[in-house]
Scaffold this motif. Structure first.
Motif, PDB file in Angstrom:
ATOM      1  N   ARG A 102       0.849  -1.193   0.000  1.00 18.03           N
ATOM      2  CA  ARG A 102       0.000   0.000   0.000  1.00 18.03           C
ATOM      3  C   ARG A 102       0.882   1.239   0.000  1.00 18.03           C
ATOM      4  O   ARG A 102       2.082   1.169   0.285  1.00 18.03           O
ATOM      5  CB  ARG A 102      -0.912  -0.017   1.225  1.00 18.03           C
ATOM      6  CG  ARG A 102      -1.706  -1.315   1.353  1.00 18.03           C
ATOM      7  CD  ARG A 102      -2.229  -1.494   2.758  1.00 18.03           C
ATOM      8  NE  ARG A 102      -2.885  -2.808   2.930  1.00 18.03           N
ATOM      9  CZ  ARG A 102      -3.301  -3.268   4.100  1.00 18.03           C
ATOM     10  NH1 ARG A 102      -3.104  -2.558   5.225  1.00 18.03           N
ATOM     11  NH2 ARG A 102      -3.891  -4.449   4.171  1.00 18.03           N
ATOM     12  N   GLU A 103       0.272   2.362  -0.294  1.00 13.42           N
ATOM     13  CA  GLU A 103       1.041   3.604  -0.328  1.00 13.42           C
ATOM     14  C   GLU A 103       1.681   3.891   1.024  1.00 13.42           C
ATOM     15  O   GLU A 103       2.813   4.381   1.100  1.00 13.42           O
ATOM     16  CB  GLU A 103       0.140   4.766  -0.753  1.00 13.42           C
ATOM     17  CG  GLU A 103      -0.259   4.735  -2.222  1.00 13.42           C
ATOM     18  CD  GLU A 103      -1.027   5.976  -2.630  1.00 13.42           C
ATOM     19  OE1 GLU A 103      -0.398   6.974  -3.027  1.00 13.42           O
ATOM     20  OE2 GLU A 103      -2.266   5.940  -2.548  1.00 13.42           O
ATOM     21  N   LEU A 126      11.836   1.620   0.490  1.00 15.86           N
ATOM     22  CA  LEU A 126      10.749   1.118  -0.346  1.00 15.86           C
ATOM     23  C   LEU A 126       9.938   2.305  -0.866  1.00 15.86           C
ATOM     24  O   LEU A 126       9.389   3.085  -0.084  1.00 15.86           O
ATOM     25  CB  LEU A 126       9.853   0.168   0.461  1.00 15.86           C
ATOM     26  CG  LEU A 126       8.611  -0.367  -0.272  1.00 15.86           C
ATOM     27  CD1 LEU A 126       9.015  -1.150  -1.519  1.00 15.86           C
ATOM     28  CD2 LEU A 126       7.762  -1.214   0.667  1.00 15.86           C
ATOM     29  N   ILE A 127       9.862   2.412  -2.209  1.00 11.61           N
ATOM     30  CA  ILE A 127       9.121   3.499  -2.860  1.00 11.61           C
ATOM     31  C   ILE A 127       7.921   2.895  -3.580  1.00 11.61           C
ATOM     32  O   ILE A 127       8.080   2.068  -4.485  1.00 11.61           O
ATOM     33  CB  ILE A 127      10.009   4.264  -3.861  1.00 11.61           C
ATOM     34  CG1 ILE A 127      11.261   4.795  -3.143  1.00 11.61           C
ATOM     35  CG2 ILE A 127       9.237   5.386  -4.533  1.00 11.61           C
ATOM     36  CD1 ILE A 127      12.291   5.381  -4.086  1.00 11.61           C
ATOM     37  N   ILE A 128       6.727   3.274  -3.169  1.00 13.94           N
ATOM     38  CA  ILE A 128       5.489   2.768  -3.753  1.00 13.94           C
ATOM     39  C   ILE A 128       5.037   3.719  -4.860  1.00 13.94           C
ATOM     40  O   ILE A 128       4.936   4.939  -4.647  1.00 13.94           O
ATOM     41  CB  ILE A 128       4.383   2.623  -2.688  1.00 13.94           C
ATOM     42  CG1 ILE A 128       4.885   1.805  -1.498  1.00 13.94           C
ATOM     43  CG2 ILE A 128       3.145   1.990  -3.311  1.00 13.94           C
ATOM     44  CD1 ILE A 128       5.319   0.417  -1.847  1.00 13.94           C
ATOM     45  N   ASN A 149       1.871   8.951  -8.565  1.00 10.87           N
ATOM     46  CA  ASN A 149       2.169   9.248  -7.171  1.00 10.87           C
ATOM     47  C   ASN A 149       3.262   8.315  -6.652  1.00 10.87           C
ATOM     48  O   ASN A 149       3.249   7.110  -6.957  1.00 10.87           O
ATOM     49  CB  ASN A 149       0.911   9.097  -6.313  1.00 10.87           C
ATOM     50  CG  ASN A 149      -0.236   9.957  -6.826  1.00 10.87           C
ATOM     51  OD1 ASN A 149      -0.055  11.145  -7.089  1.00 10.87           O
ATOM     52  ND2 ASN A 149      -1.405   9.358  -6.969  1.00 10.87           N
ATOM     53  N   MET A 150       4.198   8.867  -5.871  1.00 10.17           N
ATOM     54  CA  MET A 150       5.277   8.087  -5.267  1.00 10.17           C
ATOM     55  C   MET A 150       5.298   8.326  -3.769  1.00 10.17           C
ATOM     56  O   MET A 150       5.185   9.471  -3.313  1.00 10.17           O
ATOM     57  CB  MET A 150       6.621   8.485  -5.872  1.00 10.17           C
ATOM     58  CG  MET A 150       6.828   7.983  -7.285  1.00 10.17           C
ATOM     59  SD  MET A 150       8.147   8.880  -8.143  1.00 10.17           S
ATOM     60  CE  MET A 150       7.278  10.359  -8.678  1.00 10.17           C
ATOM     61  N   SER A 151       5.431   7.255  -3.012  1.00 10.96           N
ATOM     62  CA  SER A 151       5.458   7.368  -1.551  1.00 10.96           C
ATOM     63  C   SER A 151       6.589   6.499  -0.995  1.00 10.96           C
ATOM     64  O   SER A 151       6.542   5.271  -1.095  1.00 10.96           O
ATOM     65  CB  SER A 151       4.115   6.918  -0.980  1.00 10.96           C
ATOM     66  OG  SER A 151       4.152   6.923   0.429  1.00 10.96           O
TER      67      SER A 151
END
Length: 471
Positions: A102-103, A126-128, A149-151
């Motif tokens: 998940r984000e 870790l980049i979601i 989108n990146m989180s």
């Protein structure tokens, strides 16, 4: 829980030989992420392993005695989203698998492996990545937003877009566009960071006319055949006041209508509105080619789709010097998509069974001499870059109408000439005979006494023959 992390961290720095590595991992939201943690160890004893997320506590840990523990947020309702495959431990691989990421899972993770008097620590970021579309199914012509989108979002990241596996020319993480048919498909955001690459995708469906999927789609038909001009709206869209029109050449922007063909039949009106507004031409003529437009009103939007009807026919010609030969030419009103032509000879036996004979290439087919071997149906198939576009068929009559008829005619003429010659010969013989008789009589009339003697001799001969018959 925090005290355990603190104690484990203090032990890490007190024990000699501690190591620390850092790496980045990209994962698409909803997929499986694998956080690497590989250590070289020759110890006979099982190590203690702990995976934790910075500022979020323990994710998973295993004691030397084999007992395992999960953080409360990683095992909701008894389902563990994070785990380490034990089968890899002997190889020194203690990588963490996170399912259905998940984000909020994005961030920095720590892997600590304690074996005898040695502790190894790996740091993993870790980049979601997630692609969002708003609204999910926009109407044709309305505004649509596509965002990557990146989180968490790292500094210095690069972004590029792919639409249906083809590059889409922009480097923005957010796209603002007008929904059109060309935007329908799979959108992929490709993220680049420090030589590594990650990607995520989402499907965009634009509501409107879904068939044909784009303007100026070409529909191919043969002269004399029936053809359907497709006009299908999205299943949930019921167009009001659907209209069909044929456009005059060069009038795409001024909307000048032309007369529809005589065999044109629009979709039959019914009490229940339907999303399928396709039309039909029952019998296509060569002059029916051109641009056709289907239109309808949906939720206040006027939706239209143009399509091009391409008509095919076969022209046959016979050279004046070679009446028993024939040339067939495949003619199309638009050849812009055609890359190849193919002629197929179709033969039928007495039972009506169809079989394919010779195949020849080229737009023009030349038959040196029409005979039993090449009579029947010849089909011209025309191909585009992606396969066959259509076909058209021409029928060559039986031999009686072509070279066979000519041969039969020659035989009849020969018989007539021979008969006439014999008749003339007989007449000539009769005339000669009559002429000779006339000449003989003429010679006899010149000597009367001789004629009397001949006549008397003839009478006496007849008297003797009658006397013999009486005896």
């Amino acid at each position: 829980m925090l005290s355990e992390c603190f104690i484990f961290g203090v032990i890490t720095f007190l024990i000699t030989g501690a190591q620390c590595q850092e790496t980045e991992v990209f994962a698409e939201a909803g997929s499986q992420a694998i956080l690497p943690c590989k250590c070289s160890s020759s110890s006979r004893f099982a190590p203690a392993i702990m995976w934790s997320k910075v500022n979020k506590g323990t994710v998973w840990r295993k004691e030397k005695n084999g007992l395992q523990y999960w953080g409360s947020s990683w095992s909701p309702k008894g389902t563990q989203r994070a785990r380490c495959p034990h089968s890899q431990f002997e190889r020194g691989d203690f990588s963490l698998q996170i399912n259905d990421v998940r984000e909020e899972d994005g961030g920095i993770y720590s892997c600590r492996v304690a074996n005898d008097h040695r502790v190894t620590e790996n740091m993993v970021k870790l980049i979601i990545i997630k692609v969002s579309v708003s609204p999910l199914e926009p109407m044709l012509g309305s505004d649509v937003s596509i965002s990557c989108n990146m989180s968490p979002e790292p500094y210095g990241v690069t972004v590029r877009w792919m639409l249906n596996n083809s590059p889409f020319g922009t480097a923005k993480s957010v796209l603002e566009e007008k929904a059109s048919a060309r935007m329908t498909g799979n959108w992929t955001c490709v993220v680049g960071y420090e030589g590594k690459e990650g990607r995520a995708s989402a499907t965009l469906t634009v509501k409107g006319i879904i068939q044909p999927s784009k303007d100026d789609t070409k529909v191919y038909a043969a002269v004399g055949s029936a053809v359907t001009l497709p006009c299908v709206f999205s299943p949930e869209l019921l167009p009001a006041k659907p209209v069909w029109a044929k456009l005059k050449p060069g009038s795409l922007f001024i909307h000048t209508p032309d007369r529809l063909p005589a065999s044109f039949i629009a979709s039959s009106p019914s009490s229940q509105p339907t999303s399928d507004q396709s039309a039909t031409l029952k019998e296509v003529e060569f002059e029916d080619e051109g641009t056709y437009r289907c239109s309808g009103i949906v939720k206040g939007h006027w939706l239209t789709r143009n399509m091009q009807l391409v008509v095919a026919k076969i022209d046959s010609s016979t050279p004046s010097k070679k009446r028993d030969s024939m040339t067939l030419t495949c003619q199309l009103t638009d050849t812009s998509e055609v890359v190849d032509y193919e002629w197929v000879h179709v033969v039928y036996d007495l039972n009506g069974t169809q079989s394919v004979g010779s195949i020849q290439k080229g737009k023009t087919l030349r038959l040196g001499k029409v005979s039993e071997e090449n009579q029947g149906e010849w089909t011209c198939r025309f191909y585009g870059k992606e396969g066959i576009l259509g076909n058209v068929t021409h029928h060559i009559p039986l031999m009686g109408g072509l070279s066979g008829q000519k041969s039969s005619g020659v035989s009849n003429n020969t018989i007539a000439v021979v008969g006439l010659s014999i008749l003339l010969l007989v007449l000539l013989l009769v005339l000669v005979k009559m002429f000779l008789n006339h000449q003989r009589r003429k010679r006899i009339f010149q000597y009367p006494a001789l004629e009397t003697i001949v006549h008397t001799t003839s009478n006496e001969r007849e008297e003797r023959e009658r006397s013999r018959e009486k005896k």
